[in-house]
Motif scaffolding. Structure first.
Motif, PDB file in Angstrom:
ATOM      1  N   LEU A  89       0.801  -1.220   0.000  1.00 41.44           N
ATOM      2  CA  LEU A  89       0.000   0.000   0.000  1.00 41.44           C
ATOM      3  C   LEU A  89       0.838   1.276   0.000  1.00 41.44           C
ATOM      4  O   LEU A  89       0.383   2.314  -0.478  1.00 41.44           O
ATOM      5  N   GLN A  90       2.060   1.206   0.504  1.00 36.38           N
ATOM      6  CA  GLN A  90       2.917   2.393   0.516  1.00 36.38           C
ATOM      7  C   GLN A  90       3.222   2.877  -0.904  1.00 36.38           C
ATOM      8  O   GLN A  90       3.431   4.068  -1.131  1.00 36.38           O
ATOM      9  N   ARG A  91       3.218   1.971  -1.870  1.00 35.86           N
ATOM     10  CA  ARG A  91       3.517   2.343  -3.265  1.00 35.86           C
ATOM     11  C   ARG A  91       2.432   3.205  -3.892  1.00 35.86           C
ATOM     12  O   ARG A  91       2.638   3.796  -4.944  1.00 35.86           O
ATOM     13  N   THR A  92       1.257   3.291  -3.260  1.00 33.81           N
ATOM     14  CA  THR A  92       0.179   4.103  -3.825  1.00 33.81           C
ATOM     15  C   THR A  92       0.468   5.593  -3.711  1.00 33.81           C
ATOM     16  O   THR A  92      -0.094   6.386  -4.459  1.00 33.81           O
ATOM     17  N   GLY A  93       1.311   5.961  -2.758  1.00 34.36           N
ATOM     18  CA  GLY A  93       1.591   7.366  -2.513  1.00 34.36           C
ATOM     19  C   GLY A  93       0.644   7.991  -1.503  1.00 34.36           C
ATOM     20  O   GLY A  93       0.888   9.084  -1.013  1.00 34.36           O
ATOM     21  N   PHE A  94      -0.446   7.305  -1.183  1.00 36.19           N
ATOM     22  CA  PHE A  94      -1.382   7.787  -0.164  1.00 36.19           C
ATOM     23  C   PHE A  94      -0.897   7.333   1.202  1.00 36.19           C
ATOM     24  O   PHE A  94      -0.381   6.219   1.334  1.00 36.19           O
ATOM     25  N   PRO A  95      -1.056   8.140   2.235  1.00 39.60           N
ATOM     26  CA  PRO A  95      -0.719   7.672   3.582  1.00 39.60           C
ATOM     27  C   PRO A  95      -1.595   6.464   3.944  1.00 39.60           C
ATOM     28  O   PRO A  95      -2.823   6.541   3.857  1.00 39.60           O
ATOM     29  N   VAL A  96      -0.975   5.379   4.290  1.00 36.02           N
ATOM     30  CA  VAL A  96      -1.715   4.135   4.562  1.00 36.02           C
ATOM     31  C   VAL A  96      -2.788   4.345   5.628  1.00 36.02           C
ATOM     32  O   VAL A  96      -3.884   3.815   5.522  1.00 36.02           O
ATOM     33  N   GLU A  97      -2.478   5.137   6.644  1.00 35.81           N
ATOM     34  CA  GLU A  97      -3.445   5.333   7.735  1.00 35.81           C
ATOM     35  C   GLU A  97      -4.697   6.080   7.291  1.00 35.81           C
ATOM     36  O   GLU A  97      -5.711   6.062   7.992  1.00 35.81           O
ATOM     37  N   THR A  98      -4.672   6.724   6.133  1.00 37.87           N
ATOM     38  CA  THR A  98      -5.850   7.441   5.653  1.00 37.87           C
ATOM     39  C   THR A  98      -6.730   6.583   4.748  1.00 37.87           C
ATOM     40  O   THR A  98      -7.826   7.015   4.380  1.00 37.87           O
ATOM     41  N   LEU A  99      -6.266   5.399   4.392  1.00 40.75           N
ATOM     42  CA  LEU A  99      -7.071   4.535   3.536  1.00 40.75           C
ATOM     43  C   LEU A  99      -8.289   4.056   4.301  1.00 40.75           C
ATOM     44  O   LEU A  99      -8.242   3.849   5.519  1.00 40.75           O
ATOM     45  N   PRO A 100      -9.416   3.889   3.608  1.00 44.54           N
ATOM     46  CA  PRO A 100     -10.661   3.577   4.292  1.00 44.54           C
ATOM     47  C   PRO A 100     -10.673   2.246   5.018  1.00 44.54           C
ATOM     48  O   PRO A 100     -11.434   2.071   5.939  1.00 44.54           O
TER      49      PRO A 100
END
Length: 104
Positions: A89-100
């Protein structure tokens, strides 16, 4: 008999109504193609799909069917989050803790 990973994934998708599909930042053709192919397939199966790329679709891929559906915002009210063409998930560029939803 223990339920396989594929059986669990199938059950989760069958039960889901709202699905988010995401891929890695700076997406290449594999990432965009995987994202759009799965988006169109699941839409045909009657699912509400939100395809997401952090920076949107690179302009060189705008000709692909479904490219206009891609957003850079992850909705918070999804049933399932699918990651394609990325190892974590880190490769998405989004902070993992903000993913739903965190993966099981």
């Amino acid at each position: 008999m223990a339920e396989t990973t594929i059986e669990r994934a199938r059950a989760a998708l069958n039960a889901a109504q709202r699905v988010v599909i995401i891929s890695h930042e700076r997406p290449d053709g594999d990432a965009v193609g995987s994202l759009l192919a799965l988006t169109l397939s699941l839409e045909r199966a009657g699912k509400n799909i939100t395809p997401v790329l952090l920076e949107g679709v690179p302009s060189r891929f705008n000709f692909l069917p479904g490219a206009d559906k891609v957003t850079s915002d992850i909705p918070s009210d999804c049933d399932v989050l699918i990651l394609v063409d990325a190892s974590d998930l880190q490769r998405t560029g989004f902070p993992v803790e903000t993913l739903p939803r965190q993966p099981d």
